[in-house]
Design a protein around this motif. Structure first.
Motif, PDB file in Angstrom:
ATOM      1  N   GLY A   1       0.795  -1.223   0.000  1.00  0.00           N
ATOM      2  CA  GLY A   1       0.000   0.000   0.000  1.00  0.00           C
ATOM      3  C   GLY A   1       0.828   1.273   0.000  1.00  0.00           C
ATOM      4  N   MET A   2       2.107   1.161   0.359  1.00  0.00           N
ATOM      5  CA  MET A   2       2.972   2.344   0.390  1.00  0.00           C
ATOM      6  C   MET A   2       3.132   2.969  -0.988  1.00  0.00           C
ATOM      7  SD  MET A   2       3.885   3.233   3.302  1.00  0.00           S
ATOM      8  CE  MET A   2       4.334   2.769   4.931  1.00  0.00           C
ATOM      9  N   ASP A   3       3.129   2.154  -2.018  1.00  0.00           N
ATOM     10  CA  ASP A   3       3.226   2.679  -3.379  1.00  0.00           C
ATOM     11  C   ASP A   3       2.005   3.546  -3.679  1.00  0.00           C
ATOM     12  OD1 ASP A   3       4.472   3.001  -5.836  1.00  0.00           O
ATOM     13  OD2 ASP A   3       3.492   1.264  -6.721  1.00  0.00           O
ATOM     14  N   ALA A   4       0.826   3.042  -3.344  1.00  0.00           N
ATOM     15  CA  ALA A   4      -0.408   3.811  -3.551  1.00  0.00           C
ATOM     16  C   ALA A   4      -0.413   5.060  -2.672  1.00  0.00           C
ATOM     17  CB  ALA A   4      -1.629   2.946  -3.249  1.00  0.00           C
ATOM     18  N   PHE A   5       0.119   4.937  -1.476  1.00  0.00           N
ATOM     19  CA  PHE A   5       0.203   6.086  -0.574  1.00  0.00           C
ATOM     20  C   PHE A   5       1.088   7.179  -1.176  1.00  0.00           C
ATOM     21  CE2 PHE A   5       2.507   8.308   2.835  1.00  0.00           C
ATOM     22  CZ  PHE A   5       1.449   8.866   3.534  1.00  0.00           C
ATOM     23  N   SER A   6       2.285   6.784  -1.646  1.00  0.00           N
ATOM     24  CA  SER A   6       3.213   7.786  -2.172  1.00  0.00           C
ATOM     25  C   SER A   6       2.701   8.443  -3.444  1.00  0.00           C
ATOM     26  CB  SER A   6       4.600   7.177  -2.389  1.00  0.00           C
ATOM     27  OG  SER A   6       4.545   6.168  -3.361  1.00  0.00           O
TER      28      SER A   6
ATOM     29  N   ILE B   1     -11.419   3.230  -3.294  1.00  0.00           N
ATOM     30  CA  ILE B   1     -12.158   1.985  -3.555  1.00  0.00           C
ATOM     31  C   ILE B   1     -11.584   1.285  -4.788  1.00  0.00           C
ATOM     32  CG2 ILE B   1     -14.399   1.043  -4.285  1.00  0.00           C
ATOM     33  CD1 ILE B   1     -14.437   1.786  -1.382  1.00  0.00           C
ATOM     34  N   THR B   2     -11.321   2.044  -5.839  1.00  0.00           N
ATOM     35  CA  THR B   2     -10.789   1.473  -7.076  1.00  0.00           C
ATOM     36  C   THR B   2      -9.419   0.845  -6.852  1.00  0.00           C
ATOM     37  OG1 THR B   2     -11.997   3.140  -8.346  1.00  0.00           O
ATOM     38  CG2 THR B   2     -10.234   1.964  -9.499  1.00  0.00           C
ATOM     39  N   VAL B   3      -8.538   1.554  -6.163  1.00  0.00           N
ATOM     40  CA  VAL B   3      -7.196   1.018  -5.885  1.00  0.00           C
ATOM     41  C   VAL B   3      -7.307  -0.229  -5.011  1.00  0.00           C
ATOM     42  CG1 VAL B   3      -5.020   1.497  -4.701  1.00  0.00           C
ATOM     43  CG2 VAL B   3      -5.998   3.202  -6.232  1.00  0.00           C
ATOM     44  N   GLY B   4      -8.187  -0.202  -4.011  1.00  0.00           N
ATOM     45  CA  GLY B   4      -8.384  -1.376  -3.158  1.00  0.00           C
ATOM     46  C   GLY B   4      -8.845  -2.589  -3.953  1.00  0.00           C
ATOM     47  N   LEU B   5      -9.772  -2.384  -4.886  1.00  0.00           N
ATOM     48  CA  LEU B   5     -10.249  -3.490  -5.721  1.00  0.00           C
ATOM     49  C   LEU B   5      -9.135  -4.062  -6.593  1.00  0.00           C
ATOM     50  CD1 LEU B   5     -13.805  -2.261  -6.790  1.00  0.00           C
ATOM     51  CD2 LEU B   5     -13.233  -4.168  -5.272  1.00  0.00           C
ATOM     52  N   PHE B   6      -8.324  -3.184  -7.156  1.00  0.00           N
ATOM     53  CA  PHE B   6      -7.218  -3.659  -7.981  1.00  0.00           C
ATOM     54  C   PHE B   6      -6.183  -4.400  -7.141  1.00  0.00           C
ATOM     55  CE2 PHE B   6      -8.968  -1.236 -11.403  1.00  0.00           C
ATOM     56  CZ  PHE B   6      -8.471  -1.836 -12.549  1.00  0.00           C
TER      57      PHE B   6
ATOM     58  N   PHE C   1      -5.739  -2.504   3.186  1.00  0.00           N
ATOM     59  CA  PHE C   1      -4.634  -1.600   3.503  1.00  0.00           C
ATOM     60  C   PHE C   1      -4.314  -0.663   2.351  1.00  0.00           C
ATOM     61  CE2 PHE C   1      -3.800  -4.358   7.119  1.00  0.00           C
ATOM     62  CZ  PHE C   1      -3.390  -3.444   8.077  1.00  0.00           C
ATOM     63  N   SER C   2      -4.361  -1.161   1.114  1.00  0.00           N
ATOM     64  CA  SER C   2      -4.070  -0.277  -0.017  1.00  0.00           C
ATOM     65  C   SER C   2      -5.145   0.793  -0.160  1.00  0.00           C
ATOM     66  CB  SER C   2      -3.917  -1.070  -1.311  1.00  0.00           C
ATOM     67  OG  SER C   2      -5.129  -1.688  -1.662  1.00  0.00           O
ATOM     68  N   MET C   3      -6.400   0.441   0.089  1.00  0.00           N
ATOM     69  CA  MET C   3      -7.480   1.424   0.029  1.00  0.00           C
ATOM     70  C   MET C   3      -7.271   2.498   1.103  1.00  0.00           C
ATOM     71  SD  MET C   3     -11.584   0.755   0.284  1.00  0.00           S
ATOM     72  CE  MET C   3     -11.406  -0.170   1.801  1.00  0.00           C
ATOM     73  N   ALA C   4      -7.008   2.067   2.322  1.00  0.00           N
ATOM     74  CA  ALA C   4      -6.810   3.017   3.421  1.00  0.00           C
ATOM     75  C   ALA C   4      -5.572   3.890   3.200  1.00  0.00           C
ATOM     76  CB  ALA C   4      -6.697   2.269   4.749  1.00  0.00           C
ATOM     77  N   LEU C   5      -4.493   3.285   2.729  1.00  0.00           N
ATOM     78  CA  LEU C   5      -3.279   4.067   2.483  1.00  0.00           C
ATOM     79  C   LEU C   5      -3.444   5.007   1.291  1.00  0.00           C
ATOM     80  CD1 LEU C   5      -0.593   1.369   3.286  1.00  0.00           C
ATOM     81  CD2 LEU C   5      -0.954   3.536   4.501  1.00  0.00           C
ATOM     82  N   THR C   6      -4.233   4.624   0.305  1.00  0.00           N
ATOM     83  CA  THR C   6      -4.525   5.529  -0.808  1.00  0.00           C
ATOM     84  C   THR C   6      -5.287   6.742  -0.291  1.00  0.00           C
ATOM     85  OG1 THR C   6      -4.590   3.715  -2.395  1.00  0.00           O
ATOM     86  CG2 THR C   6      -5.671   5.756  -3.049  1.00  0.00           C
ATOM     87  N   TRP C   7      -6.327   6.491   0.508  1.00  0.00           N
ATOM     88  CA  TRP C   7      -7.080   7.605   1.092  1.00  0.00           C
ATOM     89  C   TRP C   7      -6.172   8.494   1.928  1.00  0.00           C
ATOM     90  CZ3 TRP C   7     -11.535   3.995   2.985  1.00  0.00           C
ATOM     91  CH2 TRP C   7     -12.436   3.781   1.933  1.00  0.00           C
ATOM     92  N   ALA C   8      -5.323   7.881   2.748  1.00  0.00           N
ATOM     93  CA  ALA C   8      -4.417   8.662   3.598  1.00  0.00           C
ATOM     94  C   ALA C   8      -3.469   9.507   2.750  1.00  0.00           C
ATOM     95  CB  ALA C   8      -3.626   7.729   4.515  1.00  0.00           C
ATOM     96  N   GLY C   9      -2.928   8.912   1.690  1.00  0.00           N
ATOM     97  CA  GLY C   9      -2.021   9.651   0.816  1.00  0.00           C
ATOM     98  C   GLY C   9      -2.704  10.806   0.117  1.00  0.00           C
ATOM     99  N   LEU C  10      -3.897  10.570  -0.392  1.00  0.00           N
ATOM    100  CA  LEU C  10      -4.634  11.630  -1.089  1.00  0.00           C
ATOM    101  C   LEU C  10      -4.990  12.770  -0.129  1.00  0.00           C
ATOM    102  CD1 LEU C  10      -6.974   9.401  -3.274  1.00  0.00           C
ATOM    103  CD2 LEU C  10      -5.200  10.934  -4.128  1.00  0.00           C
ATOM    104  N   LEU C  11      -5.458  12.418   1.056  1.00  0.00           N
ATOM    105  CA  LEU C  11      -5.840  13.450   2.021  1.00  0.00           C
ATOM    106  C   LEU C  11      -4.621  14.200   2.562  1.00  0.00           C
ATOM    107  CD1 LEU C  11      -8.631  11.506   3.929  1.00  0.00           C
ATOM    108  CD2 LEU C  11      -8.935  13.417   2.331  1.00  0.00           C
ATOM    109  N   LEU C  12      -3.561  13.457   2.836  1.00  0.00           N
ATOM    110  CA  LEU C  12      -2.343  14.105   3.322  1.00  0.00           C
ATOM    111  C   LEU C  12      -1.700  14.944   2.225  1.00  0.00           C
ATOM    112  CD1 LEU C  12      -0.652  14.305   5.879  1.00  0.00           C
ATOM    113  CD2 LEU C  12       0.661  12.348   5.084  1.00  0.00           C
ATOM    114  N   GLY C  13      -1.802  14.459   0.978  1.00  0.00           N
ATOM    115  CA  GLY C  13      -1.253  15.199  -0.155  1.00  0.00           C
ATOM    116  C   GLY C  13      -1.897  16.561  -0.322  1.00  0.00           C
ATOM    117  N   LYS C  14      -3.155  16.669   0.068  1.00  0.00           N
ATOM    118  CA  LYS C  14      -3.834  17.964   0.003  1.00  0.00           C
ATOM    119  C   LYS C  14      -3.180  18.959   0.950  1.00  0.00           C
ATOM    120  CE  LYS C  14      -8.323  18.164  -0.691  1.00  0.00           C
ATOM    121  NZ  LYS C  14      -9.771  18.017  -0.557  1.00  0.00           N
TER     122      LYS C  14
END
Length: 184
Positions: free
Chosen positions: A20-25, A45-50, A143-156
């Motif tokens: 999930g770190m890749d999706a986070f970064s 959701i999309t990243v988590g499904l993939f 974990f990838s879904m949660a880390l994607t959300w965290a990355g997107l929100l933190l990226g803001k």
């Protein structure tokens, strides 16, 4: 909970975080774009499904390969994880990182595929090792879904300070798991 079950669960959780770190970064960089919360939710959701679909395909292929090649398959799985980890670490040293694509339509599909390709390789090696498929897929997707959300929100908010370091950490963890599989 049995010790054997915990012995498999803890490494799977650590591996799910590493994947999930890749999706986070990438999410950190993508979070710099003007994205609404609804779009961020859909991207996660999309990243988590993939991250469920890609390792499932890898696990199915890995199971097939392992029944045919036994010992060579375990070694190949470990080498695959180690190589993937090295690749992730080396990517952090690239001089110029491309700006993220728009996470809409084909851009969202390409984003989800690009951050979940490593989970296919991990799934392939896990399929060769006989891990509990359902648990691994749920952990990888969640974990990838949660880390994607965290990355997107933190990226803001963060302007990409953690992106390089999180991808490097994920790569080091995958290398460690690859070496663990190879050397037992």
């Amino acid at each position: 909970m049995s010790v054997m079950y915990l012995g498999q669960l803890v490494p799977l959780i650590i591996m799910a975080i590493a994947l999930g770190m890749d999706a986070f970064s990438v999410g950190l960089g993508m979070g710099l774009q003007l994205l609404r919360l609804k779009r961020i939710f859909f991207i996660g959701i999309t990243v988590g499904l993939f991250h469920i679909i890609m390792p499932f395909i890898g696990i199915v292929l890995g199971n097939f390969i392992s029944t045919k090649l036994e010992d060579i398959a375990v070694l190949a799985g470990g080498l695959l994880l180690f190589t993937l980890g090295i690749h992730m670490v080396l990517q952090t040293f690239q001089a110029e990182r491309k700006s993220p694509m728009k996470p809409i339509g084909i851009g969202l599909f390409l984003f989800a595929i690009s951050v979940s390709l490593d989970s296919f390789s991990v799934g392939l090696s896990l399929g060769m090792s006989g891990v509990k498929t359902f648990i691994a897929l749920l952990l990888f997707g969640g974990f990838s879904m949660a880390l994607t959300w965290a990355g997107l929100l933190l990226g803001k908010r963060a302007r990409g300070l953690l992106g390089v370091y999180s991808e490097m950490c994920g790569g080091i963890i995958l290398c460690a798991f690859g070496l663990r599989i190879i050397f037992g």
